[in-house]
Design an enzyme around this catalytic site. Structure first.
Site, PDB file in Angstrom:
ATOM      1  N   ARG A 107       0.858  -1.188   0.000  1.00 59.89           N
ATOM      2  CA  ARG A 107       0.000   0.000   0.000  1.00 59.89           C
ATOM      3  C   ARG A 107       0.892   1.234   0.000  1.00 59.89           C
ATOM      4  O   ARG A 107       2.029   1.197   0.518  1.00 59.89           O
ATOM      5  CB  ARG A 107      -0.896   0.036   1.252  1.00 59.89           C
ATOM      6  CG  ARG A 107      -2.029  -0.965   1.254  1.00 59.89           C
ATOM      7  CD  ARG A 107      -3.170  -0.534   0.321  1.00 59.89           C
ATOM      8  NE  ARG A 107      -4.317  -1.438   0.409  1.00 59.89           N
ATOM      9  CZ  ARG A 107      -4.564  -2.432  -0.452  1.00 59.89           C
ATOM     10  NH1 ARG A 107      -3.753  -2.671  -1.458  1.00 59.89           N
ATOM     11  NH2 ARG A 107      -5.661  -3.185  -0.303  1.00 59.89           N
ATOM     12  N   HIS A 134      -1.773   0.796  -9.571  1.00 62.06           N
ATOM     13  CA  HIS A 134      -2.397  -0.149  -8.641  1.00 62.06           C
ATOM     14  C   HIS A 134      -3.041  -1.339  -9.385  1.00 62.06           C
ATOM     15  O   HIS A 134      -4.231  -1.609  -9.241  1.00 62.06           O
ATOM     16  CB  HIS A 134      -3.452   0.581  -7.770  1.00 62.06           C
ATOM     17  CG  HIS A 134      -3.743  -0.164  -6.494  1.00 62.06           C
ATOM     18  ND1 HIS A 134      -4.064   0.455  -5.319  1.00 62.06           N
ATOM     19  CD2 HIS A 134      -3.771  -1.495  -6.209  1.00 62.06           C
ATOM     20  CE1 HIS A 134      -4.278  -0.443  -4.373  1.00 62.06           C
ATOM     21  NE2 HIS A 134      -4.107  -1.641  -4.908  1.00 62.06           N
TER      22      HIS A 134
HETATM   23  P1  NAP Z   1      -1.880 -12.068   4.221  1.00 62.36           P
HETATM   24  O1  NAP Z   1      -2.061 -13.436   3.653  1.00 62.36           O
HETATM   25  O2  NAP Z   1      -2.695 -11.651   5.387  1.00 62.36           O
HETATM   26  O3  NAP Z   1      -0.323 -11.918   4.580  1.00 62.36           O
HETATM   27  C1  NAP Z   1       0.171 -10.832   5.298  1.00 62.36           C
HETATM   28  C2  NAP Z   1       1.626 -11.112   5.655  1.00 62.36           C
HETATM   29  O4  NAP Z   1       2.169  -9.946   6.291  1.00 62.36           O
HETATM   30  C3  NAP Z   1       1.765 -12.261   6.672  1.00 62.36           C
HETATM   31  O5  NAP Z   1       2.888 -13.049   6.363  1.00 62.36           O
HETATM   32  C4  NAP Z   1       1.964 -11.533   7.998  1.00 62.36           C
HETATM   33  O6  NAP Z   1       2.733 -12.245   8.961  1.00 62.36           O
HETATM   34  C5  NAP Z   1       2.754 -10.319   7.536  1.00 62.36           C
HETATM   35  N1  NAP Z   1       2.655  -9.229   8.494  1.00 62.36           N
HETATM   36  C6  NAP Z   1       1.557  -8.553   8.896  1.00 62.36           C
HETATM   37  N2  NAP Z   1       1.870  -7.626   9.836  1.00 62.36           N
HETATM   38  C7  NAP Z   1       3.195  -7.732  10.037  1.00 62.36           C
HETATM   39  C8  NAP Z   1       4.119  -7.068  10.874  1.00 62.36           C
HETATM   40  N3  NAP Z   1       3.734  -6.114  11.719  1.00 62.36           N
HETATM   41  N4  NAP Z   1       5.406  -7.442  10.815  1.00 62.36           N
HETATM   42  C9  NAP Z   1       5.826  -8.419   9.980  1.00 62.36           C
HETATM   43  N5  NAP Z   1       5.006  -9.088   9.139  1.00 62.36           N
HETATM   44  C10 NAP Z   1       3.704  -8.751   9.175  1.00 62.36           C
HETATM   45  O7  NAP Z   1      -2.115 -10.964   3.084  1.00 62.36           O
HETATM   46  P2  NAP Z   1      -1.959 -11.131   1.494  1.00 62.36           P
HETATM   47  O8  NAP Z   1      -3.165 -11.762   0.913  1.00 62.36           O
HETATM   48  O9  NAP Z   1      -0.628 -11.744   1.218  1.00 62.36           O
HETATM   49  O10 NAP Z   1      -1.966  -9.592   1.059  1.00 62.36           O
HETATM   50  C11 NAP Z   1      -0.966  -8.714   1.513  1.00 62.36           C
HETATM   51  C12 NAP Z   1      -1.243  -7.292   1.071  1.00 62.36           C
HETATM   52  O11 NAP Z   1      -0.989  -7.119  -0.318  1.00 62.36           O
HETATM   53  C13 NAP Z   1      -2.681  -6.807   1.244  1.00 62.36           C
HETATM   54  O12 NAP Z   1      -2.960  -6.451   2.573  1.00 62.36           O
HETATM   55  C14 NAP Z   1      -2.725  -5.609   0.312  1.00 62.36           C
HETATM   56  O13 NAP Z   1      -2.347  -4.442   1.023  1.00 62.36           O
HETATM   57  C15 NAP Z   1      -1.649  -5.917  -0.725  1.00 62.36           C
HETATM   58  N6  NAP Z   1      -2.238  -6.133  -2.072  1.00 62.36           N
HETATM   59  C16 NAP Z   1      -1.882  -5.273  -3.063  1.00 62.36           C
HETATM   60  C17 NAP Z   1      -2.401  -5.462  -4.336  1.00 62.36           C
HETATM   61  C18 NAP Z   1      -1.979  -4.596  -5.500  1.00 62.36           C
HETATM   62  O14 NAP Z   1      -2.528  -4.722  -6.585  1.00 62.36           O
HETATM   63  N7  NAP Z   1      -1.001  -3.750  -5.338  1.00 62.36           N
HETATM   64  C19 NAP Z   1      -3.285  -6.536  -4.584  1.00 62.36           C
HETATM   65  C20 NAP Z   1      -3.613  -7.379  -3.544  1.00 62.36           C
HETATM   66  C21 NAP Z   1      -3.086  -7.178  -2.274  1.00 62.36           C
HETATM   67  P3  NAP Z   1       2.180 -13.640   9.569  1.00 62.36           P
HETATM   68  O15 NAP Z   1       2.299 -14.633   8.431  1.00 62.36           O
HETATM   69  O16 NAP Z   1       3.120 -13.938  10.659  1.00 62.36           O
HETATM   70  O17 NAP Z   1       0.766 -13.402   9.996  1.00 62.36           O
END
Ligand code: NAP
Length: 315
Positions: free
Chosen positions: A230, A278
């Site tokens: 983000r 995005h």
């Molecule tokens: P997810 O499955 O919930 O994974 C989040 C990861 O971040 C997990 O490994 C989590 O650790 C880690 N994390 C969260 N808080 C943390 C912290 N304080 N310190 C260290 N690690 C932390 O989410 P996802 O599906 O992979 O999506 C991730 C993000 O990608 C979304 O939230 C969104 O912002 C972004 N996104 C962007 C686009 C785009 O087009 N640019 C599209 C889709 C998503 P744990 O494994 O230990 O819980």
């Protein structure tokens, strides 16, 4: 809304909502689906809401929701809606075709630089046939922040391509050929072992502004930043300064503090910045509908589902 059926309210901002309502009805024959907009608020009483940046009025009107489905992986904007009920489960999208798009996007950006593709594009303009040194992957260790649905896939694909890969998350993970780090205690070690920093974190109070001057200065020299998380993760002025000093030699940015990126923003004019609007991983409608419909049917059958947002950690 009608009695005895599964009542769903939809607010996904699609000008053609039938693209959602019709497939949903075919997957959940018992569904009654109303579309909610500020102009046409649907009757109260929905059991489930399916949303993307919904009008705040939706949650004032629909007060007996059993679950709220977000059609994105990131729930930061939904959690910021002031009327969002605190006690209703929020369920986010899990992968649904986004992880592979993100892996492709990140791999493409990394390969472009490590294989000198920019140089060859430039040479082509001058009809120049000149080979450059082959890549040394060891010189480009990648650090992936976030090892969830998206980051885990990104890290695995890069490891498959034989890049040295470090991964950092809140809890410790185990991933084949990825050196895993966890928590604040490991953050500095993770950064100093990485030259390319890829951000796939969710935006939370813990991760806001995480890519800043201090973080950048711990990366290996001549670093590269890829932000697909983000805009709020990046302190934009710190990156601009690092680019000017050549501490960072390239940045690929898909997300920004303000979207669309304002026309006067210096990122547009920086030749070392690649900007995309995005689109690194977009929500695929069919996969999303199938996943959400499956979860609604599971909840109706009294089963548990995955993807429930932990409100304490905001992801
Ligand atoms: P997810 O499955 O919930 O994974 C989040 C990861 O971040 C997990 O490994 C989590 O650790 C880690 N994390 C969260 N808080 C943390 C912290 N304080 N310190 C260290 N690690 C932390 O989410 P996802 O599906 O992979 O999506 C991730 C993000 O990608 C979304 O939230 C969104 O912002 C972004 N996104 C962007 C686009 C785009 O087009 N640019 C599209 C889709 C998503 P744990 O494994 O230990 O819980």
């Amino acid at each position: 809304m009608s009695e005895g059926r599964i009542n769903i309210v939809l607010a996904v901002g699609d000008p053609r909502p039938e693209r959602w309502t019709e497939p949903l009805k075919s997957l959940i024959p018992d569904a009654s689906i109303e579309v909610f907009t500020d102009e046409t608020p649907s009757p109260a009483g929905a059991d489930y809401a399916i949303v993307w940046k919904p009008p705040a009025a939706l949650f004032d009107q629909h007060t007996s929701l059993k679950a709220i489905f977000c059609i994105g992986a990131g729930v930061d904007s939904l959690l910021a809606v002031p009327t969002l009920p605190a006690n209703v489960p929020v369920i986010r999208l899990e992968n649904a075709g986004m992880a592979v798009q993100m892996a492709e996007y990140v791999a493409h950006q990394i390969i472009d630089i490590t294989r000198n593709m920019g140089l060859y594009r430039e040479q082509q303009g001058r009809n120049t046939w000149k080979a450059h040194r082959p890549i040394e992957r060891a010189a480009w260790p990648v650090g992936v922040m976030g090892l969830g649905e998206i980051g885990g896939r990104v890290a695995s694909v890069l490891a498959q391509l034989d890049y040295p890969v470090n991964g950092w998350s809140r809890s410790m993970h185990a991933l084949d050929r990825v050196k895993c780090f966890a928590g604040q205690a490991d953050f500095n070690a993770f950064l100093s072992a990485s030259r390319i920093l890829v951000n796939t974190l969710p935006l939370t109070s813990d991760t806001a502004g995480i890519i800043n001057a201090q973080t950048i200065n711990q990366l290996m020299p001549e670093a590269m930043i890829i932000n697909v998380g983000r805009g709020g993760h990046l302190v934009e002025n710190d990156l601009l300064k690092a680019l000017a000093e050549r501490r960072v030699i390239r940045a690929t940015l898909d997300v920004f503090e303000e979207e669309p990126l304002p026309a006067e923003h210096p990122f547009w004019r920086d030749p070392h910045v690649t900007i995309t609007p995005h689109v690194a991983a977009t929500t695929l409608r069919d996969e999303t509908i199938e996943q959400i419909a499956g979860k609604i049917l599971a909840l109706e059958a009294g089963q548990t589902v995955t993807g429930i947002v932990d409100r304490q950690h905001s992801y």
